[in-house]
Structure formats: structure tokens, C-alpha cells
Design an enzyme around this catalytic site. Structure first.
Site, PDB file in Angstrom:
ATOM      1  N   LYS A 210       0.842  -1.194   0.000  1.00  0.00           N
ATOM      2  CA  LYS A 210       0.000   0.000   0.000  1.00  0.00           C
ATOM      3  C   LYS A 210       0.882   1.250   0.000  1.00  0.00           C
ATOM      4  O   LYS A 210       0.710   2.145  -0.806  1.00  0.00           O
ATOM      5  CB  LYS A 210      -0.889  -0.063   1.239  1.00  0.00           C
ATOM      6  CG  LYS A 210      -1.892   1.033   1.367  1.00  0.00           C
ATOM      7  CD  LYS A 210      -2.848   0.704   2.518  1.00  0.00           C
ATOM      8  CE  LYS A 210      -3.609   1.908   2.976  1.00  0.00           C
ATOM      9  NZ  LYS A 210      -4.533   1.599   4.075  1.00  0.00           N
ATOM     10  N   GLU A 216      10.527  -4.630   4.720  1.00  0.00           N
ATOM     11  CA  GLU A 216      10.645  -6.033   4.282  1.00  0.00           C
ATOM     12  C   GLU A 216      10.336  -6.156   2.795  1.00  0.00           C
ATOM     13  O   GLU A 216      11.074  -6.790   2.031  1.00  0.00           O
ATOM     14  CB  GLU A 216       9.654  -6.921   5.060  1.00  0.00           C
ATOM     15  CG  GLU A 216       9.968  -7.108   6.523  1.00  0.00           C
ATOM     16  CD  GLU A 216       9.350  -6.034   7.407  1.00  0.00           C
ATOM     17  OE1 GLU A 216       8.997  -4.944   6.892  1.00  0.00           O
ATOM     18  OE2 GLU A 216       9.244  -6.273   8.631  1.00  0.00           O
ATOM     19  N   GLY A 272      -4.924  -2.614   5.401  1.00  0.00           N
ATOM     20  CA  GLY A 272      -4.139  -3.734   4.877  1.00  0.00           C
ATOM     21  C   GLY A 272      -4.807  -5.087   5.111  1.00  0.00           C
ATOM     22  O   GLY A 272      -4.954  -5.896   4.189  1.00  0.00           O
ATOM     23  N   ARG A 273      -5.249  -5.324   6.338  1.00  0.00           N
ATOM     24  CA  ARG A 273      -5.809  -6.646   6.654  1.00  0.00           C
ATOM     25  C   ARG A 273      -7.237  -6.821   6.148  1.00  0.00           C
ATOM     26  O   ARG A 273      -7.835  -7.864   6.328  1.00  0.00           O
ATOM     27  CB  ARG A 273      -5.724  -6.902   8.164  1.00  0.00           C
ATOM     28  CG  ARG A 273      -6.375  -5.842   9.024  1.00  0.00           C
ATOM     29  CD  ARG A 273      -5.973  -6.024  10.489  1.00  0.00           C
ATOM     30  NE  ARG A 273      -6.430  -4.930  11.322  1.00  0.00           N
ATOM     31  CZ  ARG A 273      -5.789  -3.789  11.501  1.00  0.00           C
ATOM     32  NH1 ARG A 273      -4.644  -3.572  10.883  1.00  0.00           N
ATOM     33  NH2 ARG A 273      -6.265  -2.857  12.304  1.00  0.00           N
ATOM     34  N   GLU A 358      -4.757  -8.007  15.116  1.00  0.00           N
ATOM     35  CA  GLU A 358      -4.252  -6.663  14.819  1.00  0.00           C
ATOM     36  C   GLU A 358      -5.406  -5.661  14.947  1.00  0.00           C
ATOM     37  O   GLU A 358      -5.194  -4.491  15.257  1.00  0.00           O
ATOM     38  CB  GLU A 358      -3.628  -6.605  13.420  1.00  0.00           C
ATOM     39  CG  GLU A 358      -2.717  -5.411  13.238  1.00  0.00           C
ATOM     40  CD  GLU A 358      -1.828  -5.489  12.013  1.00  0.00           C
ATOM     41  OE1 GLU A 358      -0.652  -5.106  12.105  1.00  0.00           O
ATOM     42  OE2 GLU A 358      -2.307  -5.915  10.948  1.00  0.00           O
ATOM     43  N   HIS A 389      -4.599 -34.281  16.412  1.00  0.00           N
ATOM     44  CA  HIS A 389      -3.447 -35.079  16.844  1.00  0.00           C
ATOM     45  C   HIS A 389      -2.369 -34.182  17.431  1.00  0.00           C
ATOM     46  O   HIS A 389      -1.215 -34.584  17.526  1.00  0.00           O
ATOM     47  CB  HIS A 389      -2.904 -35.883  15.663  1.00  0.00           C
ATOM     48  CG  HIS A 389      -3.894 -36.899  15.184  1.00  0.00           C
ATOM     49  ND1 HIS A 389      -3.844 -38.223  15.561  1.00  0.00           N
ATOM     50  CD2 HIS A 389      -4.997 -36.761  14.402  1.00  0.00           C
ATOM     51  CE1 HIS A 389      -4.868 -38.864  15.003  1.00  0.00           C
ATOM     52  NE2 HIS A 389      -5.581 -38.000  14.304  1.00  0.00           N
ATOM     53  N   LYS A 509       9.270  -1.427  14.899  1.00  0.00           N
ATOM     54  CA  LYS A 509       9.808  -1.023  13.588  1.00  0.00           C
ATOM     55  C   LYS A 509      10.836   0.095  13.764  1.00  0.00           C
ATOM     56  O   LYS A 509      11.911   0.077  13.174  1.00  0.00           O
ATOM     57  CB  LYS A 509       8.669  -0.467  12.711  1.00  0.00           C
ATOM     58  CG  LYS A 509       7.854  -1.480  11.983  1.00  0.00           C
ATOM     59  CD  LYS A 509       7.128  -0.747  10.844  1.00  0.00           C
ATOM     60  CE  LYS A 509       5.705  -1.171  10.684  1.00  0.00           C
ATOM     61  NZ  LYS A 509       4.913  -0.363   9.779  1.00  0.00           N
TER      62      LYS A 509
HETATM   63  C1  G6Q Z   1      -2.605  -4.339   8.092  1.00  0.00           C
HETATM   64  C2  G6Q Z   1      -1.411  -3.596   8.431  1.00  0.00           C
HETATM   65  C3  G6Q Z   1      -0.135  -4.227   7.927  1.00  0.00           C
HETATM   66  C4  G6Q Z   1       0.225  -3.890   6.480  1.00  0.00           C
HETATM   67  C5  G6Q Z   1       1.682  -4.279   6.247  1.00  0.00           C
HETATM   68  C6  G6Q Z   1       2.127  -4.020   4.828  1.00  0.00           C
HETATM   69  O1  G6Q Z   1      -3.724  -3.996   8.353  1.00  0.00           O
HETATM   70  O2  G6Q Z   1      -1.560  -2.288   8.035  1.00  0.00           O
HETATM   71  O3  G6Q Z   1      -0.110  -5.617   8.075  1.00  0.00           O
HETATM   72  O4  G6Q Z   1      -0.619  -4.552   5.598  1.00  0.00           O
HETATM   73  O5  G6Q Z   1       2.501  -3.581   7.143  1.00  0.00           O
HETATM   74  O6  G6Q Z   1       2.010  -2.666   4.514  1.00  0.00           O
HETATM   75  P1  G6Q Z   1       2.186  -2.174   3.040  1.00  0.00           P
HETATM   76  O7  G6Q Z   1       1.108  -2.756   2.200  1.00  0.00           O
HETATM   77  O8  G6Q Z   1       2.128  -0.678   3.087  1.00  0.00           O
HETATM   78  O9  G6Q Z   1       3.531  -2.670   2.566  1.00  0.00           O
END
Ligand code: G6Q
Length: 548
Positions: A210, A216, A272-273, A358, A389, A509
């Protein structure tokens, strides 16, 4: 921003639930079933192809009535409307929360800052569909003219967990000529293992981020770019043929070398989620094709409509959300297990860990007041029968109360001999065993020696929901994900927290950014951390350069 909203503990239903819980603590599901013969038929509800049996919960009609009262006193209905309408309910980030707009029909109108966002959403979907079709048909080719055979999604968190879960869940519908891989971890092994046997000339990377700044993802994307350029003798023009982006940040996408023509956008009002059905689902669409993707959106939409309109006592997300509140706040449960009896849903619990924890892992209300009650429970799980199991022992005979959500399907996607009936026999047996257990008398009647009886007693009274659907289709997956999205919303609305921010991930972070140069410094750095962190940094620096 102050809302002045009442804390849930000040609602009269909360107080009534507290006293009601005192009597329910000692009520066994055996008694509830024996005094209420048609409970198993009555305590059910259905929507969007999902049938919910919630009769094996430690509740009576009185409990459910008080929970619905709590929902009303918490203004749940008004809060749901505010979300669907596009109000800026994510107050700490001053944003609307409109993942529901992502699956709204083309002719809907949803206004954000006075602008209807639906045409733009459908514009992006059409662009994704045309790109997905080109990749699937072989029309989109790599730099050397070879057909794309491998698609690698690079992303993390919400930009990874949804795509990987959906790909695994809908693999049955996917184009088996294409290989899909998902790289998320900054641990170099993730990318190295994914690309090990791939031909760069046949590989397409989707950089899903996003913000397009996530450490990462950008580290993995740069290394993937280097891997590609090595294969194409450093020819920068190859990047445009092998990289596309899903992002809200055109500037960063372009400076990475990706043509913004090949960027698929979304908006800051998609968390994001909550984004697997936005352009973040590009890998899903390439895998299963646009038609199936639209079918999945249809399933989301059916559940959205149900959540918005169904009466509380018929409303699946409301019922399940309230039951989780009942266990978390009144019967001292700390966790909920999600147990899909469908191997294609093997990543569903991992996906839900982020969606639920989250979102509602929060300790202050929207007004910034510390809460005096528990919020988000720990969600976890594994597909049945594997979990049986492994950790089910603790659920059956441990000291903790762990409500379970069983998810099962009447039809296997690939029927194989007796497998499906065996699978289904297990899921039905588990919920029965958890609820009713086996008494000392029953154990002794089997001829068990006295000393062994206590070890073989199943106390029972372990609650569960069973969700049953015909078979796992794209629409059913959409409905299932939307169900849990709205369970999370229901919980957040009652607890008065904001399920749509995630400030809790920031501190770690920021500290990593501070520690990284200390690890990389050629000379011994001056450290200002606590004595544990300081000495671990020194130890790492030493061990890293010692060959053993
Ligand atoms: C989700 C969070 C988080 C996000 C990641 C990736 O709700 O905001 O998990 O999706 O940190 O972020 P980017 O899409 O900006 O790389």
C-alpha cells in the site's frame, strides 16, 4: 477526537450479563440440551450460503437476549451504518473504513469526501481483469518473449496473508499451468527458496505494498530486481516486463522502475488486513481468473448485505461476535480456536490471526481511556484433522476454556473414496465430545480401573460453533472472510475500541531502524539500550564474525 461514548461496562446489559454469568458458570451443556429438546434446530442461522449451528454454546435464550440488548445499548446498528456509509470511523487515522465498498455492485453510490468511489473501484477491477487475462492467456510476455509461468507476490502483513490464504483456499479453481509463490519475510531465505528453481524469463513479480515503503517488501523487491537483472545482463528495460505493483503510492512505484501503467491502485480507506478483495488480490485474480474473482466479491457482498440488514438474532456476524464477547468478558476465555475441516483452508487461521488480533488487540477506547475489561481474544488454529493429533488435548481436558469455530463442507472438491465422510465424522465427533464429554460413570462402565478413571474423564461443557456450507467456492470464501471481518467489527463496536489502526506495530519497527546501523557499523558502536539489548548486539556482532 472525543466521542463521549459510554464504556460497555456502564450499559445495563453488561451488568445483567455479569450476574447472569454467575449462574451460567455451573450450567452444563448436557443440561441445556436435555431441558431444551429442539435447541439443536433452533439455535441456528444462515446467510450467504453459510449455515451456523451455535446450539453447542453455553447460552440460554436469556443469555442471547442480554447479548442482543448489549448490542443495542452499544449502538451496534448505528455503528454498522456509519461504516457502510463511509463515515471516518477510523478516528486515530482520520479515515473512512470502506472495505465493504470493494464489493459493492457497480450501480451503488458510496461517498467519500463527497465523491462516489464505486466507479473507481470497478475501474481498477476491470484493469486487473484485463491484465489477469493477458497473463493467463500468454499474451503478456516476459522481456525475452517467453510466456509467464511463475507469479511471485512480494508483500507482508495485509499485503501477503490475504493473497496467500485466498490462493491456497481457491487452488482448486486455479490455472495449474501457473505457479504461485508468496514472499514476505525479510529473512533472505524466503526469496532465495522461492526463486531457486524459477526461470527469470518466465517470472512475474507483483510488488504488493500500500505504502511502497515497507522495509521487508522493499528489501525483497530490490533483491528480486537484482536477481532479474543478473539474468538479463543488467538490462533495466526488463524490469517493466517482469514487475507490476499494487500500491497507493505512484511516485515510489515509478522510481522503483515499474511503469505506472502497470500499477493497480487502491485507497487509504482500505486497511491492509481488509484488502484481499482490492487490487491486493491481483495474484488471486490471475490464479482463478476474473470470473471467479467476481464470484468471490459476490460472496463478500451477500454477507455485507446480511450484516447490514438482518435482525440481530438472525445475524451471523452479530451472533458470533456476541458469543465471543460472552466468553471473553463473562466466562474468562482468552482464546478462540478456528478449525477448518478443509485442507484448502490451511492458511485461514493464519489470516484470521492478523484480521482479529491486529484489529482488536487494543487497550484503550476510541476516547483514549484505558479499558477495564478484556478485548481481543487470541485466535489460532489448524486444519482438522491435523489439530486433533496435536493441541486438541488441551481443549478437551486442559484447564482453560477455549471456544471453537468448526468450519466444514458437505461436498469435497476432489472426492476420494471415503475420505470426506471420515473427515466429516471427525468434525461432528469433536464438537459432540467437547460439549458432552464422558462422565466418570461412563468411563468406569467401560471397565476402566478406578485409578485410571480421572485421566479418562472428559468434563465436556466446551463450547463450539459449527459453520457448514455446501462446498468451498469463491463465493463461499468471500462470505466466510466477510463473516469474520464483521465479527471483528461487532466486537470492536461493543468494546468501544478502534479495530482499524495498528499503532502497536510501530515501536518495534522504529527500534529496528535504530539497531540496524549498530549491527552494520564497521567499528564497535556506542550503545544506549538496556543492558540485555546492548549485550545481545555485542554478542551478535562477535558471533557473526566467528567461524565455527
Ligand atoms: C494491516 C497492516 C499491515 C500492512 C503491512 C504491509 O492492516 O496495516 O499488516 O498490511 O505492514 O504494509 P504495506 O502494504 O504498506 O507494505
Amino acid at each position: 477526537m472525543q466521542t463521549g461514548a459510554k464504556l460497555p461496562i456502564h450499559h445495563s446489559a453488561w451488568k445483567s450479563l455479569e450476574s447472569h454469568a454467575a449462574s451460567m458458570r455451573n450450567t452444563h451443556l448436557r443440561a441445556l440440551f436435555s431441558t431444551d429438546q429442539d435447541r439443536g434446530q433452533r439455535l441456528t442461522a444462515q446467510a450467504a450460503g453459510l449455515f451456523l449451528d451455535y446450539s453447542k454454546n453455553r447460552v440460554t435464550d436469556e443469555t442471547m437476549g442480554l447479548l442482543y440488548q448489549l448490542a443495542r445499548e452499544s449502538g451496534l446498528h448505528e455503528k454498522i451504518e456509519a461504516m457502510f456509509r463511509g463515515d471516518k470511523i477510523n478516528t486515530t487515522e482520520n479515515r473512512a473504513v470502506l472495505h465493504t465498498a470493494l464489493r459493492a455492485p457497480k450501480d451503488s453510490t458510496i461517498l467519500v469526501d463527497g465523491k462516489n468511489v464505486v466507479p473507481e473501484i470497478h475501474g481498477v477491477l476491470a484493469k486487473m481483469a484485463s491484465f489477469a487475462d493477458r497473463v493467463r492467456s500468454g499474451d503478456w510476455m516476459g522481456y525475452s518473449g517467453k510466456r509467464i509461468r511463475n507469479v511471485v507476490n512480494i508483500g507482508i502483513g495485509g499485503s501477503d496473508l490475504g493473497p496467500v490464504m485466498a490462493y491456497e483456499a481457491l487452488r482448486h479453481y486455479s490455472d495449474r499451468e501457473l505457479t504461485f509463490l508468496f514472499v514476505s519475510n525479510v529473512d533472505g531465505i524466503d526469496l532465495a527458496e522461492a526463486t531457486r528453481v524459477l526461470d527469470p524469463a518466465e517470472t512475474l513479480f507483483i510488488v504488493s505494498s500500500k505504502t511502497f515503503t515497507t522495509l521487508e517488501t522493499m528489501t525483497n523487491a530490490q533483491s528480486a530486481r537484482d536477481w532479474l537483472l543478473t539474468a538479463f545482463d543488467g538490462n533495466q528495460a526488463s524490469v517493466a516486463k517482469h514487475f507490476v505493483a499494487v500500491s497507493t503510492n505512484a511516485e515510489k512505484v515509478s522510481s522503483f522502475g515499474i511503469d505506472t501503467e502497470n500499477m493497480f491502485g487502491f485507497w487509504d480507506w482500505v486497511g491492509g488486513r481488509y484488502s484481499m478483495d482490492s487490487a491486493i488480490g491481483l495474484s488471486t485474480m490471475i490464479a482463478i481468473g476474473p470470473e471467479n474473482f467476481y464470484e468471490m466479491l459476490g460472496g463478500f457482498y451477500q454477507m455485507d448485505k446480511h450484516y447490514r440488514t438482518a435482525a440481530l438474532d438472525q445475524n451471523l456476524p452479530v451472533i458470533m461476535g456476541l458469543l465471543s464477547i460472552w466468553y471473553t468478558n463473562f466466562l474468562d476465555a482468552h482464546a478462540i480456536a478456528v478449525l477448518p475441516y478443509e485442507n484448502y483452508l490451511k492458511r485461514f487461521p493464519a489470516y484470521l490471526q492478523q484480521l482479529t488480533m491486529e484489529s482488536n488487540g487494543k487497550r484503550v477506547t476510541l476516547d483514549g481511556e484505558p479499558v477495564s475489561y478484556h478485548t481481543g481474544p487470541i485466535y489460532w488454529g489448524e486444519p482438522g484433522t491435523n489439530g486433533q493429533h496435536s493441541f486438541y488435548q488441551l481443549i478437551h481436558q486442559g484447564t482453560r476454556l477455549i471456544p471453537c469455530d468448526f468450519i466444514a463442507f458437505a461436498q469435497a472438491l476432489t472426492p476420494l473414496g471415503r475420505h470426506h465422510d471420515i473427515l466429516m465424522a471427525n468434525v461432528l465427533a469433536q464438537s459432540e465430545a467437547l460439549a458432552f464429554g464422558k462422565t466418570a460413570e461412563q468411563v468406569a462402565a467401560d471397565g476402566t480401573p478406578d485409578w485410571l478413571v480421572p485421566h479418562r474423564v472428559f468434563e465436556g461443557n466446551r463450547p463450539s460453533n459449527t459453520i457448514l456450507a455446501q462446498r468451498l467456492t469463491p463465493a463461499i470464501l468471500g462470505a466466510l472472510v466477510a463473516l469474520y471481518e464483521h465479527i471483528v467489527f461487532t466486537q470492536g463496536a461493543i468494546w468501544g475500541v478502534n479495530p482499524f489502526d495498528q499503532w502497536g506495530v510501530e515501536l518495534g519497527k522504529a527500534l529496528a531502524q535504530c539497531i540496524l546501523p549498530e549491527l552494520e557499523s564497521p567499528t564497535s558502536p556506542r550503545l544506549n539500550h538496556d543492558s540485555s539489548t546492548n549485550s545481545l548486539i555485542h554478542r551478535y556482532r562477535e558471533m557473526r564474525s566467528t567461524v565455527k
